[in-house]
Design a protein around this motif. Structure first.
Motif, PDB file in Angstrom:
ATOM      1  N   ASP A 270       0.851  -1.193   0.000  1.00  0.00           N
ATOM      2  CA  ASP A 270       0.000   0.000   0.000  1.00  0.00           C
ATOM      3  C   ASP A 270       0.883   1.238   0.000  1.00  0.00           C
ATOM      4  O   ASP A 270       1.529   1.566   1.000  1.00  0.00           O
ATOM      5  CB  ASP A 270      -0.909   0.001   1.234  1.00  0.00           C
ATOM      6  CG  ASP A 270      -1.990   1.075   1.143  1.00  0.00           C
ATOM      7  OD1 ASP A 270      -1.742   2.118   0.507  1.00  0.00           O
ATOM      8  OD2 ASP A 270      -3.069   0.876   1.722  1.00  0.00           O
ATOM      9  N   PHE A 271       0.938   1.920  -1.156  1.00  0.00           N
ATOM     10  CA  PHE A 271       1.721   3.145  -1.290  1.00  0.00           C
ATOM     11  C   PHE A 271       0.774   4.336  -1.248  1.00  0.00           C
ATOM     12  O   PHE A 271       0.140   4.685  -2.236  1.00  0.00           O
ATOM     13  CB  PHE A 271       2.496   3.149  -2.610  1.00  0.00           C
ATOM     14  CG  PHE A 271       3.501   2.034  -2.738  1.00  0.00           C
ATOM     15  CD1 PHE A 271       4.732   2.110  -2.092  1.00  0.00           C
ATOM     16  CD2 PHE A 271       3.210   0.912  -3.490  1.00  0.00           C
ATOM     17  CE1 PHE A 271       5.647   1.088  -2.208  1.00  0.00           C
ATOM     18  CE2 PHE A 271       4.130  -0.112  -3.617  1.00  0.00           C
ATOM     19  CZ  PHE A 271       5.356  -0.020  -2.977  1.00  0.00           C
ATOM     20  N   ARG A 272       0.627   4.889  -0.071  1.00  0.00           N
ATOM     21  CA  ARG A 272      -0.202   6.084   0.122  1.00  0.00           C
ATOM     22  C   ARG A 272      -1.603   5.895  -0.457  1.00  0.00           C
ATOM     23  O   ARG A 272      -2.113   6.718  -1.222  1.00  0.00           O
ATOM     24  CB  ARG A 272       0.474   7.316  -0.474  1.00  0.00           C
ATOM     25  CG  ARG A 272       1.749   7.693   0.249  1.00  0.00           C
ATOM     26  CD  ARG A 272       2.431   8.891  -0.364  1.00  0.00           C
ATOM     27  NE  ARG A 272       2.968   8.569  -1.679  1.00  0.00           N
ATOM     28  CZ  ARG A 272       4.144   7.970  -1.855  1.00  0.00           C
ATOM     29  NH1 ARG A 272       4.879   7.630  -0.815  1.00  0.00           N
ATOM     30  NH2 ARG A 272       4.587   7.723  -3.076  1.00  0.00           N
ATOM     31  N   GLY A 273      -2.211   4.765  -0.101  1.00  0.00           N
ATOM     32  CA  GLY A 273      -3.600   4.532  -0.465  1.00  0.00           C
ATOM     33  C   GLY A 273      -3.806   3.776  -1.758  1.00  0.00           C
ATOM     34  O   GLY A 273      -4.949   3.434  -2.087  1.00  0.00           O
ATOM     35  N   THR A 274      -2.743   3.508  -2.520  1.00  0.00           N
ATOM     36  CA  THR A 274      -2.854   2.735  -3.758  1.00  0.00           C
ATOM     37  C   THR A 274      -1.947   1.525  -3.669  1.00  0.00           C
ATOM     38  O   THR A 274      -0.761   1.648  -3.364  1.00  0.00           O
ATOM     39  CB  THR A 274      -2.444   3.586  -4.977  1.00  0.00           C
ATOM     40  OG1 THR A 274      -3.322   4.700  -5.092  1.00  0.00           O
ATOM     41  CG2 THR A 274      -2.523   2.764  -6.256  1.00  0.00           C
ATOM     42  N   ARG A 275      -2.511   0.362  -3.934  1.00  0.00           N
ATOM     43  CA  ARG A 275      -1.707  -0.854  -3.852  1.00  0.00           C
ATOM     44  C   ARG A 275      -1.111  -1.198  -5.213  1.00  0.00           C
ATOM     45  O   ARG A 275      -1.818  -1.267  -6.217  1.00  0.00           O
ATOM     46  CB  ARG A 275      -2.563  -2.010  -3.329  1.00  0.00           C
ATOM     47  CG  ARG A 275      -2.872  -1.923  -1.853  1.00  0.00           C
ATOM     48  CD  ARG A 275      -3.851  -2.993  -1.419  1.00  0.00           C
ATOM     49  NE  ARG A 275      -5.166  -2.794  -2.027  1.00  0.00           N
ATOM     50  CZ  ARG A 275      -6.216  -3.567  -1.803  1.00  0.00           C
ATOM     51  NH1 ARG A 275      -6.098  -4.611  -0.992  1.00  0.00           N
ATOM     52  NH2 ARG A 275      -7.376  -3.317  -2.382  1.00  0.00           N
ATOM     53  N   ALA A 276       0.198  -1.389  -5.195  1.00  0.00           N
ATOM     54  CA  ALA A 276       0.943  -1.776  -6.393  1.00  0.00           C
ATOM     55  C   ALA A 276       2.050  -2.723  -5.958  1.00  0.00           C
ATOM     56  O   ALA A 276       2.090  -3.167  -4.810  1.00  0.00           O
ATOM     57  CB  ALA A 276       1.498  -0.542  -7.110  1.00  0.00           C
ATOM     58  N   TRP A 277       2.948  -3.030  -6.877  1.00  0.00           N
ATOM     59  CA  TRP A 277       3.985  -4.004  -6.580  1.00  0.00           C
ATOM     60  C   TRP A 277       5.363  -3.364  -6.610  1.00  0.00           C
ATOM     61  O   TRP A 277       5.654  -2.515  -7.478  1.00  0.00           O
ATOM     62  CB  TRP A 277       3.952  -5.158  -7.579  1.00  0.00           C
ATOM     63  CG  TRP A 277       2.847  -6.132  -7.356  1.00  0.00           C
ATOM     64  CD1 TRP A 277       2.878  -7.260  -6.602  1.00  0.00           C
ATOM     65  CD2 TRP A 277       1.513  -6.064  -7.881  1.00  0.00           C
ATOM     66  NE1 TRP A 277       1.668  -7.902  -6.618  1.00  0.00           N
ATOM     67  CE2 TRP A 277       0.808  -7.197  -7.413  1.00  0.00           C
ATOM     68  CE3 TRP A 277       0.849  -5.156  -8.721  1.00  0.00           C
ATOM     69  CZ2 TRP A 277      -0.515  -7.442  -7.746  1.00  0.00           C
ATOM     70  CZ3 TRP A 277      -0.469  -5.397  -9.052  1.00  0.00           C
ATOM     71  CH2 TRP A 277      -1.145  -6.524  -8.561  1.00  0.00           C
ATOM     72  N   ALA A 278       6.200  -3.758  -5.658  1.00  0.00           N
ATOM     73  CA  ALA A 278       7.617  -3.433  -5.673  1.00  0.00           C
ATOM     74  C   ALA A 278       8.377  -4.695  -6.059  1.00  0.00           C
ATOM     75  O   ALA A 278       7.780  -5.736  -6.343  1.00  0.00           O
ATOM     76  CB  ALA A 278       8.062  -2.931  -4.304  1.00  0.00           C
ATOM     77  N   SER A 279       9.709  -4.629  -6.067  1.00  0.00           N
ATOM     78  CA  SER A 279      10.474  -5.814  -6.434  1.00  0.00           C
ATOM     79  C   SER A 279      10.382  -6.900  -5.365  1.00  0.00           C
ATOM     80  O   SER A 279      10.522  -8.091  -5.661  1.00  0.00           O
ATOM     81  CB  SER A 279      11.936  -5.454  -6.686  1.00  0.00           C
ATOM     82  OG  SER A 279      12.513  -4.901  -5.523  1.00  0.00           O
ATOM     83  N   ILE A 280      10.136  -6.486  -4.115  1.00  0.00           N
ATOM     84  CA  ILE A 280       9.965  -7.425  -3.015  1.00  0.00           C
ATOM     85  C   ILE A 280       8.666  -7.080  -2.302  1.00  0.00           C
ATOM     86  O   ILE A 280       8.395  -5.909  -2.032  1.00  0.00           O
ATOM     87  CB  ILE A 280      11.148  -7.366  -2.036  1.00  0.00           C
ATOM     88  CG1 ILE A 280      12.461  -7.650  -2.766  1.00  0.00           C
ATOM     89  CG2 ILE A 280      10.967  -8.369  -0.893  1.00  0.00           C
ATOM     90  CD1 ILE A 280      13.689  -7.535  -1.894  1.00  0.00           C
ATOM     91  N   GLY A 281       7.874  -8.090  -1.975  1.00  0.00           N
ATOM     92  CA  GLY A 281       6.539  -7.827  -1.474  1.00  0.00           C
ATOM     93  C   GLY A 281       6.366  -7.796   0.023  1.00  0.00           C
ATOM     94  O   GLY A 281       5.271  -7.539   0.499  1.00  0.00           O
ATOM     95  N   ASP A 282       7.432  -8.055   0.794  1.00  0.00           N
ATOM     96  CA  ASP A 282       7.258  -8.101   2.249  1.00  0.00           C
ATOM     97  C   ASP A 282       8.007  -6.969   2.936  1.00  0.00           C
ATOM     98  O   ASP A 282       8.511  -7.126   4.042  1.00  0.00           O
ATOM     99  CB  ASP A 282       7.723  -9.456   2.801  1.00  0.00           C
ATOM    100  CG  ASP A 282       9.189  -9.726   2.530  1.00  0.00           C
ATOM    101  OD1 ASP A 282       9.789  -8.999   1.710  1.00  0.00           O
ATOM    102  OD2 ASP A 282       9.734 -10.673   3.129  1.00  0.00           O
ATOM    103  N   GLN A 283       8.077  -5.811   2.288  1.00  0.00           N
ATOM    104  CA  GLN A 283       8.776  -4.658   2.840  1.00  0.00           C
ATOM    105  C   GLN A 283       7.784  -3.588   3.284  1.00  0.00           C
ATOM    106  O   GLN A 283       6.646  -3.523   2.804  1.00  0.00           O
ATOM    107  CB  GLN A 283       9.732  -4.067   1.791  1.00  0.00           C
ATOM    108  CG  GLN A 283      10.792  -5.030   1.310  1.00  0.00           C
ATOM    109  CD  GLN A 283      11.792  -5.374   2.395  1.00  0.00           C
ATOM    110  OE1 GLN A 283      12.189  -4.533   3.189  1.00  0.00           O
ATOM    111  NE2 GLN A 283      12.187  -6.648   2.451  1.00  0.00           N
TER     112      GLN A 283
END
Length: 451
Positions: A270-283
């Motif tokens: 969750d990046f400031r209210g919008t969910r997207a993907w980073a290279s690693i998902g458990d950060q």
């Protein structure tokens, strides 16, 4: 796309129908006639290659009968070798175009997309190498060029690229054998170590389902695939997306599909209210940035199964991620490190992402601002090098199979979606970087570096 060269032997037999004899005659007579005419003119294979803008090994393969020139190349050979149209005539009237010297349509300004694809296909065919441990096996090495050993990843993606381009002038049976003999512990790795990787195994499996098993144990590979996804991999959107997209192509009803979808949705941040993907998902969101490459890959993978699953949360995840991707303009190529074992850093696997290609694929199947898609296409084209006839990983100049596969898939996706496909990454009038579209203005270049 221009007519592909005719395979003279291998996996694609000529059908038994009217005109078959013409194909057989061409396969038998054109190579010998080429050798005879070149000897009469007293020129080398290298000289012929330079005139026709191909590489010397291509001419050697024409003369050996491994595959035959297209009609366009035969017309050039007729003119250069003084054959008076005899070579085109040998190819057969059903497949021949106008002979050299006859009226023709004016050439298009700049290369067409089909012409670019033909050039890439030629370079891929020329880049095939033999496995030094078994010369009967063929494929592609990490980088196009002389030498090297075929790798599972490059060979699988090279095969798929040529199939997309309707080119069958390689021995796909030998390539299937290459992949079959590289199977270790049920799966495939792209490294010299024998530890299988789930994403490589999924890509190879989907490829072998297209061209034959090559002696591989596909049942064992399917059984092992779930076990290959480690706890570390479950937080890697690239791994999950790659496995999901390939599994969905051949076993859409597999329980693994449901598991991968669940894992991929859980890997969002969750990046400031919008969910997207980073290279690693458990950060934590404060520690990482959302990634256009990983978000686009996830969108494409989820979209491939959304219709069959009929799960509202999948459609919602795609829509939410598309909203973020449509406004994000960073289409740079990025590299991530997959860590197989923290205790063995030599086993680390660097993975390069051709971000703009994945963004184009994600955007072309959704109603988005065309300026956003044009920007991604401009960035994609800025990595195309006309003198090489290839897309190039410009971080270090590598001529890699995977980046050309990704570009082909992306541009075909854009074309099928009805978006005007760019001709060329250069503006011929100004010499500046830009993208010309069919009947449209030159699009501005991407502000990001070319990848």
């Amino acid at each position: 796309m221009t007519e592909p060269d005719i395979p003279t032997r291998g996996i694609v037999p000529y059908p038994r129908r009217v005109g078959e004899e013409v194909g057989i005659r061409a396969a038998e007579r054109i190579p010998a006639e080429l050798r005879r005419l070149r000897a009469l003119k007293g020129v080398s294979q290298k000289a012929v290659a330079e005139v026709l803008d191909v590489r010397r090994p291509t001419v050697a393969q024409w003369e050996s009968g491994r595959f035959l020139p297209s009609v366009a190349k035969l017309q050039q050979l007729d003119e250069y070798l003084g054959a008076g149209g005899a070579l085109v005539a040998l190819r057969g009237p059903a497949r021949a175009g106008p002979v050299a010297g006859s009226p023709a349509h004016p050439p298009a300004q700049g290369p067409t997309l089909a012409g670019v694809f033909d050039g890439v296909a030629d370079r891929l065919v020329e880049g095939v190498v033999h496995d030094p441990d078994d010369p009967s096996c063929l494929g592609w090495a990490h980088e196009l060029g002389p030498g090297g050993r075929p790798t599972p990843w490059s060979t699988a993606l090279g095969v798929r690229a040529l199939l997309l381009l309707d080119r069958a002038d390689v021995d796909l049976s030998a390539m299937a054998r290459t992949l079959g003999r590289r199977q270790r512990h049920g799966g495939w790795s792209n490294r010299t170590i024998d530890l299988p990787r789930p994403e490589v195994t999924a890509v190879v499996l989907a490829t072998l389902h297209r061209i034959g098993d090559g002696g591989a144990d596909l049942d064992e590979a399917w059984t092992r695939l779930t076990d290959l996804i480690t706890p570390e991999d479950q937080n890697r959107p690239f791994v999950l997306s790659t496995v999901l997209e390939n599994v969905a192509q051949i076993r859409p009803g597999s329980p693994l599909v449901e598991e991968l979808v669940h894992r991929l949705l859980a890997a969002r941040i969750d990046f400031r209210g919008t969910r997207a993907w980073a290279s690693i998902g458990d950060q934590e969101p404060d520690l990482v940035e959302p990634s256009a490459a990983h978000t686009a890959r996830a969108i494409v993978a989820l979209r491939s199964v959304s219709a069959s699953l009929d799960r509202p949360e999948v459609a919602d995840a795609i829509a939410e991620a598309m909203e973020w991707l449509a406004t994000n303009r960073n289409d740079d190529g990025v590299t991530e490190i997959l860590r197989a074992d923290p205790e063995h850093r030599a086993w680390d696997v660097p993975v390069d992402h051709f971000t703009s290609a994945h963004v184009v694929r994600a955007l072309t199947d959704a109603p988005v601002d065309h300026q956003r898609l044009a920007a991604a296409l401009a960035t994609l084209w800025s990595s195309y090098v006309p003198t090489e006839r290839l897309w190039v990983w410009k971080h270090d100049g590598r001529l890699a199979v995977w980046i050309n596969h990704d570009a082909i898939v992306a541009l075909r996706s854009a074309a099928f979606a009805g978006f005007p496909s760019p001709h060329h990454p250069e503006n011929p009038e100004s010499g500046e970087s830009g993208v010309r579209t069919h009947g449209g203005p030159t699009q501005p270049p991407a502000t990001a570096p070319a990848q």
